[in-house]
Structures are given as C-alpha cells and as structure tokens.
Design a protein around this motif. Structure first.
Motif, PDB file in Angstrom:
ATOM      1  N   GLY A 360       0.799  -1.218   0.000  1.00  0.00           N
ATOM      2  CA  GLY A 360       0.000   0.000   0.000  1.00  0.00           C
ATOM      3  C   GLY A 360       0.830   1.266   0.000  1.00  0.00           C
ATOM      4  N   CYS A 361       0.143   2.400  -0.004  1.00  0.00           N
ATOM      5  CA  CYS A 361       0.780   3.692  -0.301  1.00  0.00           C
ATOM      6  C   CYS A 361       1.744   4.177   0.768  1.00  0.00           C
ATOM      7  CB  CYS A 361      -0.292   4.744  -0.551  1.00  0.00           C
ATOM      8  SG  CYS A 361      -1.356   5.048   0.887  1.00  0.00           S
ATOM      9  N   THR A 362       1.658   3.673   1.997  1.00  0.00           N
ATOM     10  CA  THR A 362       2.595   4.143   3.029  1.00  0.00           C
ATOM     11  C   THR A 362       3.934   3.418   2.966  1.00  0.00           C
ATOM     12  OG1 THR A 362       1.650   2.600   4.643  1.00  0.00           O
ATOM     13  CG2 THR A 362       0.756   4.845   4.593  1.00  0.00           C
ATOM     14  N   VAL A 363       4.040   2.407   2.105  1.00  0.00           N
ATOM     15  CA  VAL A 363       5.305   1.717   1.863  1.00  0.00           C
ATOM     16  C   VAL A 363       6.048   2.463   0.758  1.00  0.00           C
ATOM     17  CG1 VAL A 363       6.332  -0.447   1.049  1.00  0.00           C
ATOM     18  CG2 VAL A 363       4.358  -0.492   2.590  1.00  0.00           C
ATOM     19  N   GLU A 364       7.362   2.524   0.879  1.00  0.00           N
ATOM     20  CA  GLU A 364       8.185   3.163  -0.158  1.00  0.00           C
ATOM     21  C   GLU A 364       8.637   2.119  -1.182  1.00  0.00           C
ATOM     22  OE1 GLU A 364       8.235   6.249  -0.326  1.00  0.00           O
ATOM     23  OE2 GLU A 364       8.974   7.294   1.441  1.00  0.00           O
ATOM     24  N   THR A 365       8.589   2.482  -2.461  1.00  0.00           N
ATOM     25  CA  THR A 365       8.981   1.553  -3.512  1.00  0.00           C
ATOM     26  C   THR A 365      10.432   1.107  -3.358  1.00  0.00           C
ATOM     27  OG1 THR A 365       7.384   2.597  -5.016  1.00  0.00           O
ATOM     28  CG2 THR A 365       9.085   1.212  -6.003  1.00  0.00           C
ATOM     29  N   ALA A 366      11.288   2.010  -2.918  1.00  0.00           N
ATOM     30  CA  ALA A 366      12.693   1.638  -2.718  1.00  0.00           C
ATOM     31  C   ALA A 366      12.822   0.533  -1.668  1.00  0.00           C
ATOM     32  CB  ALA A 366      13.504   2.859  -2.290  1.00  0.00           C
ATOM     33  N   ASP A 367      11.935   0.527  -0.685  1.00  0.00           N
ATOM     34  CA  ASP A 367      11.984  -0.509   0.336  1.00  0.00           C
ATOM     35  C   ASP A 367      11.480  -1.846  -0.198  1.00  0.00           C
ATOM     36  OD1 ASP A 367      13.127   1.068   2.314  1.00  0.00           O
ATOM     37  OD2 ASP A 367      11.190   1.811   2.999  1.00  0.00           O
ATOM     38  N   VAL A 368      10.508  -1.812  -1.100  1.00  0.00           N
ATOM     39  CA  VAL A 368      10.078  -3.058  -1.744  1.00  0.00           C
ATOM     40  C   VAL A 368      11.245  -3.662  -2.517  1.00  0.00           C
ATOM     41  CG1 VAL A 368       8.501  -4.094  -3.414  1.00  0.00           C
ATOM     42  CG2 VAL A 368       7.691  -2.261  -1.917  1.00  0.00           C
ATOM     43  N   ARG A 369      11.922  -2.826  -3.282  1.00  0.00           N
ATOM     44  CA  ARG A 369      13.065  -3.333  -4.066  1.00  0.00           C
ATOM     45  C   ARG A 369      14.173  -3.856  -3.150  1.00  0.00           C
ATOM     46  NH1 ARG A 369      12.250   1.578  -7.444  1.00  0.00           N
ATOM     47  NH2 ARG A 369      11.088   0.928  -9.295  1.00  0.00           N
ATOM     48  N   ALA A 370      14.406  -3.150  -2.053  1.00  0.00           N
ATOM     49  CA  ALA A 370      15.464  -3.582  -1.139  1.00  0.00           C
ATOM     50  C   ALA A 370      15.095  -4.872  -0.410  1.00  0.00           C
ATOM     51  CB  ALA A 370      15.754  -2.476  -0.125  1.00  0.00           C
ATOM     52  N   ALA A 371      13.799  -5.138  -0.276  1.00  0.00           N
ATOM     53  CA  ALA A 371      13.365  -6.351   0.428  1.00  0.00           C
ATOM     54  C   ALA A 371      13.576  -7.610  -0.393  1.00  0.00           C
ATOM     55  CB  ALA A 371      11.891  -6.228   0.811  1.00  0.00           C
ATOM     56  N   THR A 372      13.487  -7.515  -1.713  1.00  0.00           N
ATOM     57  CA  THR A 372      13.475  -8.738  -2.523  1.00  0.00           C
ATOM     58  C   THR A 372      14.778  -9.539  -2.451  1.00  0.00           C
ATOM     59  OG1 THR A 372      13.991  -7.446  -4.531  1.00  0.00           O
ATOM     60  CG2 THR A 372      11.672  -7.883  -4.048  1.00  0.00           C
ATOM     61  N   PRO A 373      15.974  -8.935  -2.425  1.00  0.00           N
ATOM     62  CA  PRO A 373      17.173  -9.757  -2.249  1.00  0.00           C
ATOM     63  C   PRO A 373      17.178 -10.497  -0.912  1.00  0.00           C
ATOM     64  CG  PRO A 373      17.768  -7.587  -3.072  1.00  0.00           C
ATOM     65  CD  PRO A 373      16.335  -7.518  -2.669  1.00  0.00           C
ATOM     66  N   TRP A 374      16.561  -9.910   0.098  1.00  0.00           N
ATOM     67  CA  TRP A 374      16.468 -10.577   1.389  1.00  0.00           C
ATOM     68  C   TRP A 374      15.492 -11.750   1.338  1.00  0.00           C
ATOM     69  CZ3 TRP A 374      19.635 -10.146   5.388  1.00  0.00           C
ATOM     70  CH2 TRP A 374      20.472  -9.011   5.426  1.00  0.00           C
ATOM     71  N   LEU A 375      14.426 -11.612   0.564  1.00  0.00           N
ATOM     72  CA  LEU A 375      13.525 -12.746   0.386  1.00  0.00           C
ATOM     73  C   LEU A 375      14.260 -13.898  -0.298  1.00  0.00           C
ATOM     74  CD1 LEU A 375      10.291 -10.894  -0.848  1.00  0.00           C
ATOM     75  CD2 LEU A 375      10.848 -11.601   1.484  1.00  0.00           C
ATOM     76  N   GLU A 376      15.080 -13.556  -1.286  1.00  0.00           N
ATOM     77  CA  GLU A 376      15.883 -14.572  -1.979  1.00  0.00           C
ATOM     78  C   GLU A 376      16.857 -15.235  -1.013  1.00  0.00           C
ATOM     79  OE1 GLU A 376      17.022 -17.020  -4.934  1.00  0.00           O
ATOM     80  OE2 GLU A 376      15.550 -15.430  -5.278  1.00  0.00           O
ATOM     81  N   TRP A 377      17.548 -14.449  -0.226  1.00  0.00           N
ATOM     82  CA  TRP A 377      18.506 -15.012   0.749  1.00  0.00           C
ATOM     83  C   TRP A 377      17.804 -15.909   1.760  1.00  0.00           C
ATOM     84  CZ3 TRP A 377      18.401 -14.061   6.063  1.00  0.00           C
ATOM     85  CH2 TRP A 377      19.457 -14.627   6.792  1.00  0.00           C
TER      86      TRP A 377
END
Length: 387
Positions: A360-377
């Motif tokens: 949702g809108c209170t999340v920053e797009t940069a944080d979504v992108r930064a989260a995905t490598p951690w999901l992979e790890w």
C-alpha cells in the motif's frame, strides 16, 4: 546446494504487515496533538475533532456528498458486522466468499443472524462466477481479499438498477484502488489498513439507499449496542456528526488525522493509488524473474495491489506436508526478522503457506526493491535446511 551471501542493503522501513500497516513516511508519535487527551468523549471539542476526521476522510477518499459517514468500534470487522446486523433480512442475501473474511461474513449471516444466505465460494486465489450474483438480493462481498491476494477486477458485474444493497468490505482497497461509489451502498474500512492508522476504529460510508434501509427496516433480532447504528427513529444521524457509539481513543483519531493530512500533502487519492501501483509493480517484477515463487492468484486482472499473496513453486517446498510447509514459512520469517530486514511477511493463518507483503501507499517503492534480495537469501537459506 545453492548458498548466497546476505544482501548488503536493508529496507529503511522494513514493515510489510497487512494490518496494522506501515506508518506514513517520516511519522513521529510525538508530533500528534495532545490537548484533547483525557477529555470526555462527548465533549463538544472532542466530537468536533472526530467530525473533522470524517470530513477529511471524505475529502481524501473522494466520497460523494450524498453518502453519510460514521465510525464504528472494532475496526473493519465492527463496521461490516454493524451493516450485517442492522440491515440484512429485509430481502434475500448472497455472500461472495473467496477468502477468510468473506467466509466469516457468510458464517455470521447463517449462524448468528439465522438467515439463509446463498454463498458464492471460490478456492484461494480465485473469484466465484460473478455472473451468478442476484441483485434482487442484498450482496455482501470484499472488494479486495486481504487474506487471498484476490480482488474483483471491476464493477461491471454490479447492477446499477439493483434492488438489493451492495455491501462492500473495502478495508484493503480504500485509499489504494478506485471505488465506484455509484455501484456501492455500504462501504467499510478501518484506520489500520491503507493509510497505516492504528487499530480499533472502523468507518462506514452509506448511500441514500442504505440510510433508507436503516430508516424503514426493523430487524427481528436484538442488536448489540456496539453494532447499533439505528435508534427507534431509524438511522442514528448523530453518528454522522462525529458522535461515537462508545468510547473511542482520542489518540487513535489524532493518528488518523495525521495520516489523512499526509495523504493530502502528497497529492490525494490519485497519488496514493499511484504509490500503491508502483510498489506492486516493483514486487511483481521480482516475482516474474524468480523461479521459486509465484502469485497465489493466477489471473493478473484479479491480483491485489495491496495485500500481495504469493505461493512457493519450488518442488522441495511443494513436496512437504502441510505442517512442514507452515514450519518452513516460520523459519523463513525468523531469518528475515532476525536480520531486521523484512517484518511480518507471513500469510494469514488460514491461507495456504507462502508469503504476503503489503504494498500500500505508506510503503516506499525503494523498500520493496530492497526487500526482494532478502527474500531470496531467506528462501535459499531455509530451503538448504530442508531434509
């Protein structure tokens, strides 16, 4: 066995819970007004502050002037239940159930209101056949399934000349998706979803037809006080002026007004929807290039852009029994939270094992992108431990 190094960059705001959701960027509790703290809930200044919150909500959400708005106890659940208990029974009822809360509303209508609803069900990740909806009846449905990651694709299936009421649980759609007000009679949501407010208070927006139902229909059942939005004369119009059904938290309303002020400052509803769509697109780009994960809903047009639900497609995870899959998700979550990288990405307790990330809108797009490598790890680490 593939092992990858920990990513170097973490999301600045690693909060991806589906409720309560992330606070707005740059939120500070100490910035909230406190002068009304400790005042009585019926004090004129307090009532006016609650009324101000309703006016702001109407402005940001672009609710038509001829809809009335009010607060209910119990977040969105309380708002939906107030509609069910106060309005249903005047005609037949259908409930559209394609996720946990739709099933809950169906059970409540059947088991507690003692009505006989027709329930249109679908498995997790799908929608029922909406052509079967009968608009001579009252129809209860979620616009967006918070627990399944499924949403209705449009409002074409809602009859503009309906006889029954369209009762829409919009809690994970409001402020994130366009809502067709001319097709909806009761719209409910809570502070704790799309704008990151605190829990405990719900909101109802009622069309003229919904208010008329409350004015003329008297259900043959006792209605609990906290769900009572009508009095002996019909709809209790004082509720539309900011009067509370019971004692609400003044701190919670100040927190909500803060969220609404932020929403106005960034550009209003269109910008909130744009931010949501950008977050979803960033996560979708990662899903599409990752071979062990996919969307729970297969059809793109019904995928939620807020409560994004994902499923594992890796054979090593799929081969596990249900208990072991849940344990895998628990381990996945623990790895991420132990690093302070991503919090609260687990699915609803009744949903299939997988991931759920709020976009949702209170999340920053940069944080979504930064989260995905951690999901992979986290995945590669957790799956390497599967025996």
């Amino acid at each position: 066995m593939r092992v990858i190094d920990k990513p170097q960059t973490k999301p600045e705001r690693p909060w991806f819970s589906a409720g309560p959701t992330a606070k707005r960027p740059d939120y500070a509790l100490e910035g909230l007004p406190t002068k009304l703290m400790g005042r009585g809930i019926r004090a004129p200044e307090v009532v006016e502050r609650f009324a101000h919150g309703l006016r702001l909500t109407r402005e940001v959400l672009e609710v038509p002037d001829d809809y009335v708005m009010l607060y209910t106890p119990g977040s969105d659940t309380g708002a939906v239940e107030a509609a069910l208990w106060g309005m249903l029974g005047a005609r037949g009822v259908q409930v559209i159930a394609y996720e946990n809360f739709g099933l809950t509303w169906a059970a409540d209508v059947r088991d507690h209101l003692k009505l006989e609803p027709e329930v249109l069900e679908a498995p997790w990740g799908e929608l029922p056949d909406l052509s079967r909806v009968d608009w001579s009846k009252d129809v209860v449905f979620p616009w967006n399934g918070t627990t399944s990651g499924v949403r209705v694709p449009d409002a074409d299936w809602i009859d503009a000349d309906r006889q029954g009421l369209a009762v829409c649980d919009a809690t994970s759609a409001a402020f994130a998706m366009p809502l067709p007000w001319d097709k909806l009679d009761v719209v409910t949501f809570s502070f704790q979803k799309a704008l990151g407010g605190e829990a405990g208070i719900g909101v109802m927006a009622l069309s003229r037809r919904a208010v008329e139902r409350l004015d003329v229909y008297r259900p043959d059942r006792a209605i609990p006080k906290v769900l009572r939005i009508a009095d002996k004369n019909g709809f209790d119009r004082s509720l539309a002026d900011g009067v509370a059904i019971n004692t609400f938290s003044i701190l919670t309303i100040e927190d909500w007004i803060d969220a609404l002020d932020w929403a106005k400052s960034v550009g209003g509803l269109s910008e909130l929807i744009r931010r949501t769509n950008a977050n979803y697109a960033a996560l979708a780009e990662w899903v599409e290039r990752t071979d062990w994960i996919d969307f729970l809903p297969e059809r793109p047009e019904i995928r939620s852009t807020t409560s994004v639900c994902l499923k594992f497609t890796d054979a090593r995870v799929e081969s596990l029994d249900a208990k072991a899959q849940k344990a895998f998700v628990t381990r996945f979550k623990a790895l991420l939270e132990g690093e302070g990288a991503v919090f609260d990405m687990e699915p609803h307790r009744n949903a299939p094992p997988g991931l759920r990330l709020w976009c949702g809108c209170t999340v920053e797009t940069a944080d979504v992108r930064a989260a995905t490598p951690w999901l992979e790890w986290s995945f590669q680490t957790a799956v390497s431990e599967v025996g």
